[in-house]
Enzyme design. Sequence first.
Site, PDB file in Angstrom:
ATOM      1  CG  HIS A 278      99.359 -47.751 112.522  1.00  0.00           C
ATOM      2  ND1 HIS A 278      99.483 -48.794 111.646  1.00  0.00           N
ATOM      3  CD2 HIS A 278      98.262 -47.061 112.112  1.00  0.00           C
ATOM      4  CE1 HIS A 278      98.512 -48.727 110.739  1.00  0.00           C
ATOM      5  NE2 HIS A 278      97.768 -47.681 111.011  1.00  0.00           N
ATOM      6  CG  HIS A 527      93.172 -42.705 104.594  1.00  0.00           C
ATOM      7  ND1 HIS A 527      92.110 -42.751 105.449  1.00  0.00           N
ATOM      8  CD2 HIS A 527      94.148 -43.450 105.181  1.00  0.00           C
ATOM      9  CE1 HIS A 527      92.406 -43.504 106.492  1.00  0.00           C
ATOM     10  NE2 HIS A 527      93.653 -43.926 106.360  1.00  0.00           N
TER      11      HIS A 527
HETATM   12  C1  HEM Z   1      98.546 -47.560 103.106  1.00  0.00           C
HETATM   13  C2  HEM Z   1      97.337 -47.579 103.037  1.00  0.00           C
HETATM   14  C3  HEM Z   1      96.387 -47.350 104.169  1.00  0.00           C
HETATM   15  C4  HEM Z   1      95.338 -48.141 104.459  1.00  0.00           C
HETATM   16  C5  HEM Z   1      94.915 -49.407 103.741  1.00  0.00           C
HETATM   17  C6  HEM Z   1      94.676 -47.555 105.601  1.00  0.00           C
HETATM   18  C7  HEM Z   1      93.534 -48.091 106.179  1.00  0.00           C
HETATM   19  C8  HEM Z   1      92.922 -47.591 107.277  1.00  0.00           C
HETATM   20  C9  HEM Z   1      91.761 -48.152 107.908  1.00  0.00           C
HETATM   21  C10 HEM Z   1      91.001 -49.378 107.444  1.00  0.00           C
HETATM   22  C11 HEM Z   1      91.458 -47.384 108.964  1.00  0.00           C
HETATM   23  C12 HEM Z   1      90.300 -47.567 109.922  1.00  0.00           C
HETATM   24  C13 HEM Z   1      89.094 -46.903 109.313  1.00  0.00           C
HETATM   25  C14 HEM Z   1      87.910 -46.865 110.205  1.00  0.00           C
HETATM   26  O1  HEM Z   1      87.179 -47.844 110.258  1.00  0.00           O
HETATM   27  O2  HEM Z   1      87.683 -45.846 110.873  1.00  0.00           O
HETATM   28  C15 HEM Z   1      92.437 -46.346 109.027  1.00  0.00           C
HETATM   29  C16 HEM Z   1      92.494 -45.386 110.018  1.00  0.00           C
HETATM   30  C17 HEM Z   1      93.448 -44.399 110.076  1.00  0.00           C
HETATM   31  N1  HEM Z   1      94.426 -44.118 109.162  1.00  0.00           N
HETATM   32 FE1  HEM Z   1      94.831 -45.231 107.541  1.00  0.00          FE
HETATM   33  N2  HEM Z   1      95.326 -46.426 105.985  1.00  0.00           N
HETATM   34  C18 HEM Z   1      96.385 -46.249 105.146  1.00  0.00           C
HETATM   35  C19 HEM Z   1      97.294 -45.209 105.193  1.00  0.00           C
HETATM   36  C20 HEM Z   1      97.304 -44.190 106.102  1.00  0.00           C
HETATM   37  C21 HEM Z   1      98.220 -43.081 106.105  1.00  0.00           C
HETATM   38  C22 HEM Z   1      99.299 -42.857 105.058  1.00  0.00           C
HETATM   39  C23 HEM Z   1      97.911 -42.303 107.175  1.00  0.00           C
HETATM   40  C24 HEM Z   1      98.532 -41.019 107.662  1.00  0.00           C
HETATM   41  C25 HEM Z   1      99.496 -40.355 107.119  1.00  0.00           C
HETATM   42  C26 HEM Z   1      96.807 -42.934 107.843  1.00  0.00           C
HETATM   43  C27 HEM Z   1      96.216 -42.458 108.993  1.00  0.00           C
HETATM   44  C28 HEM Z   1      95.153 -43.055 109.622  1.00  0.00           C
HETATM   45  C29 HEM Z   1      94.619 -42.612 110.879  1.00  0.00           C
HETATM   46  C30 HEM Z   1      95.115 -41.460 111.741  1.00  0.00           C
HETATM   47  C31 HEM Z   1      93.562 -43.466 111.172  1.00  0.00           C
HETATM   48  C32 HEM Z   1      92.725 -43.480 112.444  1.00  0.00           C
HETATM   49  C33 HEM Z   1      93.287 -44.534 113.360  1.00  0.00           C
HETATM   50  C34 HEM Z   1      92.474 -44.679 114.595  1.00  0.00           C
HETATM   51  O3  HEM Z   1      92.393 -43.726 115.361  1.00  0.00           O
HETATM   52  O4  HEM Z   1      91.876 -45.738 114.798  1.00  0.00           O
HETATM   53  N3  HEM Z   1      96.461 -44.068 107.170  1.00  0.00           N
HETATM   54  N4  HEM Z   1      93.305 -46.471 107.986  1.00  0.00           N
END
Ligand code: HEM
Length: 767
Positions: A278, A527
Site C-alpha cells: 500500500h 493473498h
Molecule cells: C489481509 C487481507 C487482504 C485483503 C482483504 C486484500 C484485498 C485486496 C483487494 C480487494 C485488492 C484489490 C483487488 C482488485 O480488484 O484488483 C487487493 C490488491 C492487492 N493486494 Fe491485497 N489483500 C490482502 C492482503 C494482501 C497481502 C498480504 C499482500 C502482499 C503481501 C497484498 C498485496 C496486494 C497487491 C500488491 C495488490 C494490488 C494493489 C494495486 O495495485 O491496486 N494483499 N488486495
Amino acid sequence: QNLYKNVTLRNTEFSDSSPRKILCSDNSLCVPFVQCPAHVRNEIKKSCQTVTGREGVCCKTGQNLTAPEELEVHGRHHSLRMNLQTINLIARRSHEQIREIQAKEALLLSDGYLVVPGSPSYDHFKNFKLLSRNDLFQVLDLASRAMEIALATKDFKHRQGLTNQQIELGLLEQDLRTTPLGLACNIEPICPPIPVKFRRIDGACNNLLHPSWGTGMTPYARLLPPSYEDGIWIPRLSETGQPLASPRLISTTIISDSDSFNYDHTLMVMQFGQFLSHDMTQSIENSYANGSAISCCSFDGGRKRGLEERHYACMAIDIPHDDPFFSRFGQGCMNFVRSVLAPRQDCTLGYAQQMNKITHFLDGSNIYGSSPEQTGHLRSFHRGMLKIFNDFGRQMLPLSHDPDECLSKGRNAACYMSGDSRTNQMISLVALHTVFLREHNRLADELSKLNPHWDDERIFLEARRIVIAEVQVITYKEFLPIVIGPAAVEEFHLALAQGLDYAQDYDGSVEPSVTNEFASAAFRFGHSVVDGLLKIYGKDRMDEMISIPETMFQPSRMRKLFFMDELLSTLTTEPLQQVDNNLVEALTRYMFRAGNAFGIDLASLNIQRGRDHGLRPYNDYRELVGLPRLSHFEELSFELGEKLKSVYASVNDIDLWVGGLLEEKAPGSIVGYTFRDIIADQFYRLKKGDKYFFENDPSVNPGFFQPEQLFEVRKASMSRLICDNSDGTLLSRQAPNAFKKPGVKGNEFVDCDGGEIPRINLLYWRE
Ligand code: HEM
Ligand SMILES: [Ca+2]
C-alpha cells in the site's frame, strides 16, 4: 535511435564488485534475465554468470523492453508517422468518442446503475475510493485523456493496417506534444533548480531528467509489452482464439482452502507485506463522474448487464451456474470494473497503460499521503506531529469523517484515516498503521525536545525522513531476505551497506516505477499467506478467534483496551501460511461480506485484474526470468495437471498469478523463481532509482544522513517499532526478528527494555 540513447545500464557495480568471470562485451553487462527483457525476443543472446553463479544474460538495454537493433528487425523503418491532416482527423474523432462515452455514462448514472450500498461489491469499491473531490477530478480527467489516446491509437492502427506487435514494441514514436492530441499528454512537474533536502510528498523531481518518474497518477512500468486482443486495450483471448475461461471457474478449480502453515515465519510477513504494497501501488477502478460505483451486474447479481446498459469499463466476472458456493445464492455475476488509465509518459500513440494512484517510491506514502493536500489533512501542525484520535489516553489514528467509510455504526464505532484509503480493509492493517503513526509522533516528540529551536515544519520533515528510512531498513534487512531469499538479495544487489558506509549505487537510468507485473500478479502472492482466523490470546489463554471478514471495514475492536497489543502479539507469534494454491475462504467466499451471506472472491479479482491490465500469459514470464517454457500442464503441478487442463485450452494461456502461485519454490525463498525475480527487480528499482533512498551519499542524495545517523537508522527493526509503540498492556517482551518464529534459538523472547533489540539513538540529530 535517440529514444534509447540513455537507457543502457550504466550500473558499473555489476562488473566491479564480484570476482567472477564476465564474458560480456564492453558495453553490455551480465544481469539476471528479468532485468533484460529484450532477450525474450532476441535470437542472439549471450549467457553469462551472475554473482551467485546463476545463469544471466549479457545485456545492453538494462531496464528497457527492446534493444534498438531489435526494433530495426521489427520494422522501425516503416513509416509510422502521421501527417497533420490525419492527426487532426483522428484527434477530432477520438474526442467525439469520449464525448459519447461520457454521455452514455451520464445516462447510466441517472438510470441508477449503481452498486448497492452494503453489498460486498460496494466494499470492494472502497479499495479504490478517492479521498477528496480534487483527487477524483484529477484522476478522472487524466483517465479520460489517456482513453482519448488509446482511441486515437486504435483509429490509427486501422487506417494503417498495423499489427499488434508494432504497437507492443512501441513503434509509434511520433511526439504528439505540438499536435491537437498533445492536449491529452502528461504534464511534467516543474522542479526548482536547487534540489530540496526532503523528498516531495508527491514524489516529483526525484530524477531531474524525468521529474515525474515515481509520482502518483502515472502509469506502471512494464517488464514485457502487454497482451491485448487488439494490441491496445481489449483483454486477451486464448491462444485458440476463443475467450479465456471465467476467472471464477479457474478459482474454484485450482484454488482450495486448506491450512498449510509456514512455521518458520510469522503472520507479520503477511501484514507488513500488505502494508508495504500500500506504499507502492494502488490501481483505481473507473467510476462515475460523481465518484459512485459502476455496476456491471443486474441488481440481484444473477446476470451480467446487457450491452445497452453496460458501462464501457465493465468486465464483470461470470459465475458458472454450478458454482459450489455462489450458486446457492443465485449469483451468476461478480462485479468487476476495469482500472483507469494514465496518459503515456512519452506523449506518443500506443497501448493503454494503467495508472498507479500513489507514489511508486518506498516513501511512507501510505502513512503521509501522496499529495500535499492529503498530508495537510493528516498533520496537526503542532510540534511536527500527525493528528491523532485520543481514545481515553491511547493514541489512535484519527477517526474518518466519511459516513460511508465504515460498516459499523453507533456509539463505539470507529473507522480510521491514514495516508492510504485502504486502511480499514483489515483490522491488523489498522494496527500496523497505528504503530507507524505513533512512531512518527514519538520521533517528533523526541526531536522537538532535542531541538527546541526547530519549528513544526522542520520537526515534521525530520521525523518523516526517519520513518521512511525505517520502512526501507525493515523492508531490505528483514522482509526481503525472507520473501525472495538471501540468494536473490545478493544477485540483485539488494543488501544494505553496513555501519557508517553510504551506498554507492544510485543509477539515474533506472526507472523506479512499480511494474504492472509486480502489482497485478507477483506481489499478490500475499493473498495466499493470509490466515482466515486471527487467534487472539489474552494474558494466558486464547480469548477469541476472529474470522477476518468480520473485521473488514469494521475495525472498532481496536478501541478495546487490550486488543491492539493482543493483535500485535498474534501477528508476531502465529505462523504464516505457505504460498501455494490455497487461499482461505475468508478471501474466496466471504471477502467484504459485511452482514451478507456471501462476499466476493479475491482470486477471481486477481485473475481478472491481470487480464484487465494486459499481463501476458505465465509462460512468457517464465521465459523472461530464464526458466524453460512449459509444454505440459503437469510440469507446473503434477497433481493439478488435469485440473489446469480443464480450465486452460493451452499451457500458453495460464494467467501469471495462477502460474506463479503453483510454481516450485526457489531455494531459500517463499515464492517460485518467476515471482521471486519480478519482486527482486522491483525492489532493485526502488533502491537504485530513488535518489532519496536513505543510504545514498551526499553526492546524489540532497536528504542524506550523517554517517553516525546512518549507523543508527540501520538498527531499525519491526520488533523495536512494536516495543516502542504498543500500548504496553501485554507486550513487554519480543523476539528480535518479528518476522521469524519466536522463542527458538537465535530468536528468543527478550525484554523490550533490555539492549537486545537495538534502539535508534536520536542524540545524533541534536543541532
Ligand atoms: C489481509 C487481507 C487482504 C485483503 C482483504 C486484500 C484485498 C485486496 C483487494 C480487494 C485488492 C484489490 C483487488 C482488485 O480488484 O484488483 C487487493 C490488491 C492487492 N493486494 Fe491485497 N489483500 C490482502 C492482503 C494482501 C497481502 C498480504 C499482500 C502482499 C503481501 C497484498 C498485496 C496486494 C497487491 C500488491 C495488490 C494490488 C494493489 C494495486 O495495485 O491496486 N494483499 N488486495
Ligand atoms: Ca509510495
